[in-house]
Design an enzyme around this catalytic site. Structure first.
Site, PDB file in Angstrom:
ATOM      1  N   ASN A 153      -1.588 -10.926   8.495  1.00 23.67           N
ATOM      2  CA  ASN A 153      -2.519  -9.827   8.682  1.00 23.67           C
ATOM      3  C   ASN A 153      -3.911 -10.257   8.237  1.00 23.67           C
ATOM      4  OD1 ASN A 153      -3.216  -6.754   8.878  1.00 23.67           O
ATOM      5  ND2 ASN A 153      -3.925  -7.369   6.841  1.00 23.67           N
ATOM      6  N   GLU A 154      -4.873 -10.199   9.144  1.00 27.17           N
ATOM      7  CA  GLU A 154      -6.289 -10.452   8.849  1.00 27.17           C
ATOM      8  C   GLU A 154      -6.483 -11.675   7.938  1.00 27.17           C
ATOM      9  OE1 GLU A 154      -7.820  -6.773   7.315  1.00 27.17           O
ATOM     10  OE2 GLU A 154      -7.712  -5.778   9.253  1.00 27.17           O
TER      11      GLU A 154
ATOM     12  N   GLN B 107       0.803  -1.220   0.000  1.00 25.41           N
ATOM     13  CA  GLN B 107       0.000   0.000   0.000  1.00 25.41           C
ATOM     14  C   GLN B 107       0.836   1.271   0.000  1.00 25.41           C
ATOM     15  OE1 GLN B 107      -2.609  -1.868   3.254  1.00 25.41           O
ATOM     16  NE2 GLN B 107      -3.976  -0.389   2.309  1.00 25.41           N
TER      17      GLN B 107
END
Length: 622
Positions: free
Chosen positions: A334-335, A177
């Site tokens: 992550n998640e 990101q």
């Protein structure tokens, strides 16, 4: 009437009911902080006028330079023997789809020609990088004029609590990101480059953090923030992903330098091993598989691939061996729920995580902390007085978190909600549970908002189990009705960007639920808020982001109440995100506490950054 999921679920039901999120009240809001009010008549008088009431200048205080070095494992040179002796290191260059010269080392299975073939296979559409930087930018000090705090909001928190002495406060980001440099210095394609073929525009430049990281770290340090959470791109470390393939020396050097600079600025690095960017190799020759609709999550993360567990553990060992001496906090995934395709995906995730945990603690002898970051838009009953709605909330939450948290934190088998919904789950033996159990030092959670739930058929608990048995039900996989409206027809909080709400009181209930269910400390590993239509605002309006300030300060106020009034051990909070970034589809959702100009890469602090740091510092956080 369907039975509840045993005594534990009965206990959770009573807990949710006891912490009602809809509190009955009559008359105006009370003011408990006011011991009394003035009732006598005021006295009026004339005084000399001045403008002294209109402005107060205060400055942010940067993180002090470190005076000592703390290590959490032996240095990398001493740990290298833990890796296979056949491991090799090499470097690659940059992929340019318009290049006329071709690589000639076609006989090398891991050479430049093979690396280029990975990008040609990924075939990202409209691949262009209009980047400003092609090498690491040297940082410059932040001028004091940028560190002047903004005007205060009139209304604000009225608490009198402080955070515990060792509370960890920081900002968070992820590689795909913010980094950019998409096909440079050996990085190979990942899922983030494949998803663009599913009509999701890819920002190939993003924030150019790969080369601009020193300036970004300098800016965060200047604000006085101590913890810096980031993710490492698997495809930068191992372009060919699998065990036995060469390690990218440039990738190793890059994250080495970044970690060292974080430490140099007096901050603490926090590393995530996999933040959604699964390497290309796990999708095989048919990349359209990446767009297949998962049974559980939202994206096919390829965790179910049979080669994934060994490859992930190999990657984790290489990364930790190089950086564990300086990084005290690690997240494996992550998640993972969001990118789990099916029940086998979850089996691979929890077993891979456990293997990495045991390697870190037992072989590498790491003294830091390791866990996982979970997502869960906390399910709250539409009517806390309805047994059916409370049942639905328990079902919803246990199905999202239980498949991971029950085995990892309790050494306990999957919850019934998971087994009923996915009968093809991989059974966990007693030996599995003994190995997986208690492999998380704390529970990491990304609690952005809450979700109001009730059964598919209002008031009928059995409709949840009917849905679980019916693979074609439109309510699967969670088998509850999800809304953002309470029993009286009100939205549960301020709506922004169609899906995020300011729901601080639900956060307090959520922290109670997490701590009392899995009985480990809780870390808020992401929390953030995109102001509605911020992308369309003028810069000055983007910077004065009062709704985001309200979000952060109200959340942290509820964290303090959870700690001091409810006895919940909350150990950390990392704001998402340090800068506006690519949110997997566009830049329109601005979560950052700094703006980013996509043409000049100029950063600007937002009001919410100052307000959040000021709030934390005023309550004892270093």
């Amino acid at each position: 009437m369907a039975r509840l999921y045993g005594f534990g679920q009965l206990l959770l039901a009573s807990l949710v009911a006891a912490q009602q999120v809809f509190l009955a009240a009559e008359g105006p809001t009370t003011r408990p902080q006011c011991r009394g009010t003035k009732t006598r008549e005021p006295k009026y008088s004339f005084t000399p006028f001045s403008f002294t009431l209109t402005d107060t200048v205060r400055y942010a205080t940067s993180v002090p330079a470190p005076t000592a070095t703390t290590t959490y494992a032996a240095p990398s040179e001493a740990l290298i023997t833990l890796l296979p002796s056949s491991l090799s290191y090499t470097t690659w260059s940059k992929w340019d789809p318009n290049a006329t010269a071709k690589a000639t080392d076609t006989d090398n299975p891991f050479g430049s020609a093979a690396w280029t073939a990975l990008w040609e296979h990924a075939n990202p559409p409209n691949f262009t990088e209009k980047a400003l930087y092609s090498t690491t930018v040297s940082p410059t000090p932040i001028p004091s004029t940028e560190l002047v705090l903004p005007p205060r909001d009139y209304f604000g928190p009225t608490d009198c609590y402080n955070f515990p002495e060792d509370f960890e406060f920081g900002v968070a980001s992820s590689a795909s990101q913010v980094e950019g440099a998409t096909a440079e210095e050996g990085k190979s394609p990942s899922l983030m480059d494949i998803l663009v073929q599913d009509d999701r525009p890819k920002a190939y430049v993003t924030n150019e953090f790969y080369y601009y990281y020193k300036q970004d770290i300098e800016r965060v340090a200047a604000m006085g923030v101590k913890y810096f959470s980031f993710s490492i791109a698997w495809t930068r470390i191992l372009p060919f992903a699998l065990p036995g393939t060469p390690v990218n020396q440039q990738g190793i050097d890059h994250y080495n330098d970044m970690i060292n600079f974080i430490l140099e600025k007096g901050m603490v690095p926090v590393a995530t091993l996999l933040h959604f960017d699964t390497p290309l190799q796990f999708y095989g020759s048919n990349l359209t598989k990446a767009a297949d609709r998962p049974e559980i999550g939202y994206v096919n993360g390829a965790y179910q691939n049979e080669t994934f567990p060994d490859a992930f553990v190999n990657y984790a060992k290489i990364v930790m061996t190089h950086y564990a001496d300086r990084v005290p906090i690690w997240f494996t995934f992550n998640e993972p729920l969001l990118y789990s395709t099916n029940a086998k995906s979850i089996d691979h995730v929890i077993k891979s995580h456990a293997r990495v945990f045991h390697f870190y603690k037992e072989e590498l002898k790491g003294t830091g902390k390791i866990s996982m970051k979970f997502n869960d838009n906390f399910g709250v009953p539409r009517d806390p007085n309805s047994e059916a709605d409370v049942y639905a909330a328990n079902h919803f939450n246990s199905l999202q978190l239980g498949p991971f948290c029950d085995p990892i934190f309790l050494g306990k088998d999957y919850p019934d909600s998971f087994k009923q919904t996915f009968p093809d789950f991989v059974p966990l033996s007693k030996e599995d549970l003994a190995y997986i159990g208690h492999t998380g030092d704390f529970l990491g959670i990304d609690p952005y908002t809450a979700t109001v739930v009730c059964p598919p058929v209002p008031g009928v608990q059995e409709s949840i189990l009917d849905c679980a048995r019916n693979s074609t039900s439109t309510y699967r996989p969670y088998c509850v009705n999800q809304t953002m409206v309470n029993v009286y027809g009100w939205d549960i909080g301020y709506k922004s960007f169609s899906y995020v709400y300011i729901t601080p009181t639900y956060l307090r209930s959520y922290l109670n639920y997490l701590y009392n269910t899995w009985r480990v400390p809780v870390a808020i590993t992401e929390f953030g808020f995109p102001v509605f239509s911020e992308a369309e605002m003028a810069l000055s309006d983007q910077l004065f982001d009062t709704p985001r300030s309200q979000y952060y300060l109200s959340y942290m106020s509820e964290v303090l109440k959870a700690i001091w009034e409810d006895g919940v051990e909350v150990i950390a909070a990392f704001a998402w995100s340090g800068n506006d970034n690519w949110e997997f589809s566009s830049y329109d959702a601005h979560f950052g506490i700094q703006t980013v100009n996509r043409t000049t890469q100029q950063r600007n602090y937002k009001k919410s950054f100052f307000d959040l740091v000021d709030f934390m510092k005023a309550r004892g956080v270093e």
